[in-house]
Design an enzyme around this catalytic site. Structure first.
Site, PDB file in Angstrom:
ATOM      1  CD  GLU A 104     -27.833  26.883  -0.383  1.00  0.00           C
ATOM      2  OE1 GLU A 104     -26.922  26.982  -0.716  1.00  0.00           O
ATOM      3  OE2 GLU A 104     -28.963  26.565  -0.618  1.00  0.00           O
ATOM      4  CD  GLU A 124     -27.273  31.529  -2.478  1.00  0.00           C
ATOM      5  OE1 GLU A 124     -27.690  32.309  -1.815  1.00  0.00           O
ATOM      6  OE2 GLU A 124     -26.846  30.472  -2.151  1.00  0.00           O
TER       7      GLU A 124
HETATM    8  N1  3HC Z   1     -16.486  31.720  -5.507  1.00  0.00           N
HETATM    9  C1  3HC Z   1     -15.148  32.058  -6.298  1.00  0.00           C
HETATM   10  N2  3HC Z   1     -14.468  32.972  -6.108  1.00  0.00           N
HETATM   11  C2  3HC Z   1     -15.027  33.854  -5.130  1.00  0.00           C
HETATM   12  C3  3HC Z   1     -16.245  33.573  -4.425  1.00  0.00           C
HETATM   13  C4  3HC Z   1     -16.703  32.687  -4.937  1.00  0.00           C
HETATM   14  N3  3HC Z   1     -18.121  32.385  -4.140  1.00  0.00           N
HETATM   15  N4  3HC Z   1     -16.535  34.723  -3.721  1.00  0.00           N
HETATM   16  C5  3HC Z   1     -15.366  35.513  -3.900  1.00  0.00           C
HETATM   17  N5  3HC Z   1     -14.474  34.849  -4.707  1.00  0.00           N
HETATM   18  C6  3HC Z   1     -13.137  35.525  -5.244  1.00  0.00           C
HETATM   19  C7  3HC Z   1     -13.211  36.896  -5.749  1.00  0.00           C
HETATM   20  O1  3HC Z   1     -13.350  36.905  -7.179  1.00  0.00           O
HETATM   21  C8  3HC Z   1     -11.767  37.227  -5.675  1.00  0.00           C
HETATM   22  O2  3HC Z   1     -10.974  37.120  -6.394  1.00  0.00           O
HETATM   23  P1  3HC Z   1      -9.710  37.831  -7.013  1.00  0.00           P
HETATM   24  O3  3HC Z   1      -8.922  38.055  -5.669  1.00  0.00           O
HETATM   25  O4  3HC Z   1      -9.183  36.792  -7.879  1.00  0.00           O
HETATM   26  O5  3HC Z   1     -10.170  39.105  -7.415  1.00  0.00           O
HETATM   27  C9  3HC Z   1     -11.684  37.098  -4.188  1.00  0.00           C
HETATM   28  O6  3HC Z   1     -12.178  35.778  -3.781  1.00  0.00           O
HETATM   29  C10 3HC Z   1     -11.802  37.948  -2.969  1.00  0.00           C
HETATM   30  O7  3HC Z   1     -13.181  38.506  -3.067  1.00  0.00           O
HETATM   31  P2  3HC Z   1     -13.313  39.902  -2.969  1.00  0.00           P
HETATM   32  O8  3HC Z   1     -12.361  40.851  -3.720  1.00  0.00           O
HETATM   33  O9  3HC Z   1     -14.832  40.379  -3.121  1.00  0.00           O
HETATM   34  O10 3HC Z   1     -13.232  40.023  -1.467  1.00  0.00           O
HETATM   35  P3  3HC Z   1     -13.998  41.060  -0.371  1.00  0.00           P
HETATM   36  O11 3HC Z   1     -13.386  40.831   1.053  1.00  0.00           O
HETATM   37  O12 3HC Z   1     -14.293  42.149  -0.659  1.00  0.00           O
HETATM   38  O13 3HC Z   1     -15.613  40.241  -0.395  1.00  0.00           O
HETATM   39  C11 3HC Z   1     -16.796  38.372  -0.283  1.00  0.00           C
HETATM   40  C12 3HC Z   1     -15.724  38.804   0.132  1.00  0.00           C
HETATM   41  C13 3HC Z   1     -18.146  39.128   0.616  1.00  0.00           C
HETATM   42  C14 3HC Z   1     -16.999  36.816   0.205  1.00  0.00           C
HETATM   43  C15 3HC Z   1     -17.351  38.608  -1.694  1.00  0.00           C
HETATM   44  O14 3HC Z   1     -16.378  38.035  -2.361  1.00  0.00           O
HETATM   45  C16 3HC Z   1     -18.603  38.027  -2.077  1.00  0.00           C
HETATM   46  O15 3HC Z   1     -19.509  38.527  -1.866  1.00  0.00           O
HETATM   47  N6  3HC Z   1     -18.487  36.971  -2.796  1.00  0.00           N
HETATM   48  C17 3HC Z   1     -19.628  36.315  -3.251  1.00  0.00           C
HETATM   49  C18 3HC Z   1     -20.643  35.431  -2.289  1.00  0.00           C
HETATM   50  C19 3HC Z   1     -21.579  34.760  -2.806  1.00  0.00           C
HETATM   51  O16 3HC Z   1     -22.395  35.167  -3.688  1.00  0.00           O
HETATM   52  N7  3HC Z   1     -21.676  33.581  -2.458  1.00  0.00           N
HETATM   53  C20 3HC Z   1     -22.998  32.728  -3.042  1.00  0.00           C
HETATM   54  C21 3HC Z   1     -22.534  32.115  -4.187  1.00  0.00           C
HETATM   55  S1  3HC Z   1     -23.703  30.959  -5.146  1.00  0.00           S
HETATM   56  C22 3HC Z   1     -23.818  29.742  -4.121  1.00  0.00           C
HETATM   57  O17 3HC Z   1     -23.308  29.557  -3.041  1.00  0.00           O
HETATM   58  C23 3HC Z   1     -24.814  28.967  -4.753  1.00  0.00           C
HETATM   59  C24 3HC Z   1     -25.427  27.734  -3.796  1.00  0.00           C
HETATM   60  O18 3HC Z   1     -26.620  28.066  -3.243  1.00  0.00           O
HETATM   61  C25 3HC Z   1     -25.719  26.255  -4.315  1.00  0.00           C
END
Ligand code: 3HC
Ligand code: NAI
Length: 697
Positions: A104, A124
């Protein structure tokens, strides 16, 4: 200047670099830093701004840990609007995963460039919400409604070349984000490229949104966020202007943010990352794994071997005869062919695996140099002990000796060898090369580095690994046995298996328990019942025999074409078998039970409460370390609806006192089955939740 957003001038270009490891989540400091950076660039007379991420990724989304807490300014939607409204030319250079709020932010920039390995997405809905910072309004404007709906309702990650075709990106180029970004901004400035705010683009062309909503709702099996996302995209076409569409997006976003489904899905996100973090394994190095031995190449052994081969390990598969070994190879080859078909494996890799990395054997000497041996032979203690005796004799020092047993006592198996510290349970789920769950069963004498090796293997195989202790059925099957019994009791008392299956699929399970039995094979449950009866059932336990009668007539479920349901060739699913109800009615009459009616709501409630009560015993007994370990087990091994977060999260959302009240009420009619778990009683007395326990341990 902000700690997490660097600011630097390169000629006329202000460069804002994010440095908020591990994933550059858009927490409040990042948002403040970006706002300050844009304002400073404008004040200092820059012509353009470049935004990129240091480390492994561009912004991977909003900071999920902030959800449910009081929001702090600047809010992400306002920040995106501010970036877009800047009089300077704003460009983002993407790498890693530009997800959610990250994409975004990129969409609020005037141009976007990415390196080829970048993935973009709006995931999301998988967290129970919708994009809330303009994603549902800007994406349809750049990519069209159909493409935007696909991305937003599935949350899928789109690779850079496809995103370029869709219009989400303007350019894809090799290099690092800073260099390609700076070169691109220079080019744009030299070409006098105009600012290009997406909010000023024409409203996208509408489609039949009611039809799209219905289709997405049906596909989501009760999950609301994808369907609500359709309504938000609809607003991009039908609202008077961009701001009105954005206001509608905000309204829907806030509704979902307050929902139980959002709480369940976020719980699932963090729980699946927490399962493998165990204090006792901190600092413990796993043993090296290059070659593994699999003993028994039936359903499970072939699946385990396939999974290991797909992960690049060498496998020695041992069977009882050359014929059985070749049959096992055929099963593995069929699994691998499936992987080729799904595009997960090339034909060259497929051939290489079968020719060079899989070895068949009938002699235990072939297992002398394996790093880990796992047996998947018949579920019989004497057979298992014989296999372990042979492994003990031939395997090298330091080899891990694992069993895939479903129920047997791993302490007893370990006690039969000279090296009990090397013995562990690795309980895979069928089909083992597909199912993500791996229960790592740590026995009394299992050495810490052997447990660590189990987790390392799970990671290598792409599994979600949960630590379990030794008991009958470990975490998952022990809980399954209890809620399955609860379903059988309801059938005896008046519900039909078909009503139970329907009620539970309506609740969100992929399949009801009776359809699952048909899939697994009714003979398996039959054998287990016979075994338990031979061992001696507690006289207070309620047993039932109608399922045995079904088996006695040769009906074992899907594999024989008939079980609880009748299966016709070429048709998906089955129709209720008319022979089932007469068998049940005869048994009720014989036992003098007057059947009563059950509402679907009561069915779900009893089934779920039985599950939670047993799960609380599993945690109380130390078989599962934390409630979240149970949640992940049920989510990944038993088709539990993810949007409830798992049974323990479900119970927290209901309120533990109401769960305990039901158990106490039902124990008045069936006191043996409905014995409250001491842990549940304790938590209720202390006014605490399962999640409180998760946080403490
Ligand atoms: N917020 C906070 N922490 C996050 C995060 C996020 N969005 N995404 C990942 N993390 C943290 C994980 O909890 C993990 O923490 P830890 O080491 O303490 O366990 C660390 O970052 C590493 O994450 P992964 O172990 O999952 O690492 P990968 O490399 O396997 O994957 C990733 C990386 C693809 C980015 C995966 O973490 C992921 O899918 N994250 C979520 C992405 C997501 O859903 N984004 C949308 C968020 S909602 C949003 O943006 C709302 C908006 O529209 C207003
Ligand atoms: P299966 O009957 O399909 O396969 C067992 C295989 O082991 C056969 O091919 C047999 O030839 C071989 N075998 C038997 N004794 C042997 C020996 N002494 N040496 C070498 N090979 C021998 O059984 P399945 O379903 O694969 O189950 C195997 C184990 O996995 C059991 O302990 C079972 O409880 C467990 N399990 C089964 C699951 C399932 O869904 N089928 C799920 C999880 C665990």
């Amino acid at each position: 200047m902000s700690q997490v957003i660097g600011y630097e001038k390169v000629g006329d270009i202000a460069v804002l670099s994010a440095n908020n490891p591990p994933v550059n989540a858009l927490g409040v400091d990042v948002r403040r830093g970006l706002l300050a950076g844009i304002e400073r660039a404008e004040t200092e007379g820059a012509l353009a701004v470049l935004i990129y991420g240091e480390g492994r990724t561009y912004f991977a989304g909003a900071d999920i840990r902030e959800f449910g807490k009081p929001p702090q300014e600047p809010w992400l939607p306002a920040l995106c609007d501010r970036i877009e409204a800047s009089p300077l030319l704003v460009v983002s250079a993407l790498h890693g995963t530009a997800l959610g709020g990250g994409l975004e932010v990129a969409l609020s920039c005037h141009y976007r460039i990415a390196i080829p390995s970048t993935k973009v997405g709006l995931p999301e809905v998988n967290l129970g919400i919708i994009p809330g910072a303009g994603g549902t309004q800007r994406l349809p404007r750049v990519a069209g409604v159909e493409a935007a709906l696909d991305m937003i309702t599935t949350g899928r990650h789109v690779r850079a070349p496809e995103a370029l075709e869709m219009g989400v990106l303007d350019k894809v180029q090799d290099g690092n984000p800073r260099d390609i970004g700076l070169a691109y901004v220079q080019d744009l400035l030299e070409a006098n490229a105009p600012r290009r705010p997406v909010c000023e683009m024409a409203r996208p062309v509408a489609i039949d949104f009611d039809a799209a909503y219905d289709a997405v709702l049906k596909k989501g099996r009760g999950q609301l966020s994808p369907a609500i996302a359709v309504r938000a995209v609809q607003a991009s076409c039908e609202s008077a202007d961009f701001a009105a569409g954005q206001a509608r997006e905000r309204e829907l976003f806030m509704e979902l943010m307050a929902s139980d489904q959002r709480k369940g899905l976020i719980h699932a996100f963090f729980a699946e990352r927490a399962v493998s973090k165990l204090p006792e394994l901190q600092g413990i190095s796993p043993r090296d794994l290059h070659k593994i031995g699999v003993i028994g190449g039936g359903t499970m052994g072939a699946g385990i071997a396939t999974s290991a081969l797909l992960a690049g390990l060498a496998v020695v598969l041992l069977e009882m005869s050359p014929e059985a070994a070749h049959a096992a190879k055929d099963r593995i080859a069929a699994n691998l062919a499936g992987a080729v078909k799904r595009g997960k494996l090339s034909t060259v890799e497929h051939d290489d695996i079968l020719q060079n990395r899989l070895t068949l054997a009938t002699d235990y000497d072939a297992l002398g140099d394996v790093d880990l041996a796992i047996e998947a032979v018949f579920e019989d203690m004497e057979v298992k002990k014989q296999v372990f005796a042979r492994l003990d004799a031939v395997c090298k020092n330091g080899a891990v000796l694992a069993t895939n047993t479903s129920y047997l006592d791993i302490n007893e198996i370990a006690g039969s060898v000279r090296r009990p510290g090397d013995v562990i349970g690795l309980h895979f789920f069928s089909p083992a090369h597909v199912m993500k769950l791996l229960e790592i069963v740590v026995a009394d004498q299992t050495a810490p580095e052997v447990a660590a090796t189990g987790f390392a293997l799970g990671k290598r195989l792409g599994k979600v690994s949960v630590r379990a202790g030794v008991c009958d059925g470990f975490i998952g099957n022990r809980i399954l046995n209890t809620y399955r019994s609860c379903a059988d009791h309801m059938v005896l008392d008046g519900a039909s298996p078909f009503q139970i299956d329907t009620a539970l699929t309506e609740f969100g399970f992929a399949m009801g328990p009776y359809a699952v039995s048909d899939l697994a094979g009714l003979d398996i449950g039959w054998a287990a019942r016979k075994r338990k009866r031979t061992a001696g059932l507690d006289p207070r336990a309620r047993d039932s025999f109608y399922a045995d009668k079904l088996c006695e007539t040769g009906h074992f479920g899907q594999k024989t074409g008939k079980g609880y349901y009748v299966y016709e060739m070429g048709k998906r699913g089955g129709t209720p078998n008319p022979e089932v109800m007469p068998l049940i009615e005869a048994e009720r009459a014989e036992r003098g039970i007057s059947p009563r009616t059950f509402t679907d709501k009561e069915i779900v409630r009893r089934y779920m409460v039985a599950m939670v009560n047993e799960a609380a015993k599993v945690v109380g007994d130390g078989i599962a370390r934390r409630p979240l370990d149970v949640d992940v087990t049920l989510l990944y091994g038993y088709g539990f609806p993810r949007y409830w977060g798992g049974p323990m999260k479900w119970a927290d959302l209901q309120g533990l006192p109401t769960v305990l009240d039901d158990i106490r009420k039902w124990s008045e009619e069936a006191s043996f089955f409905w014995q409250p778990a001491p842990l549940l009683e304790q938590l209720v007395a202390e006014n605490r939740s399962f999640d409180d326990l998760n946080r403490e341990t």
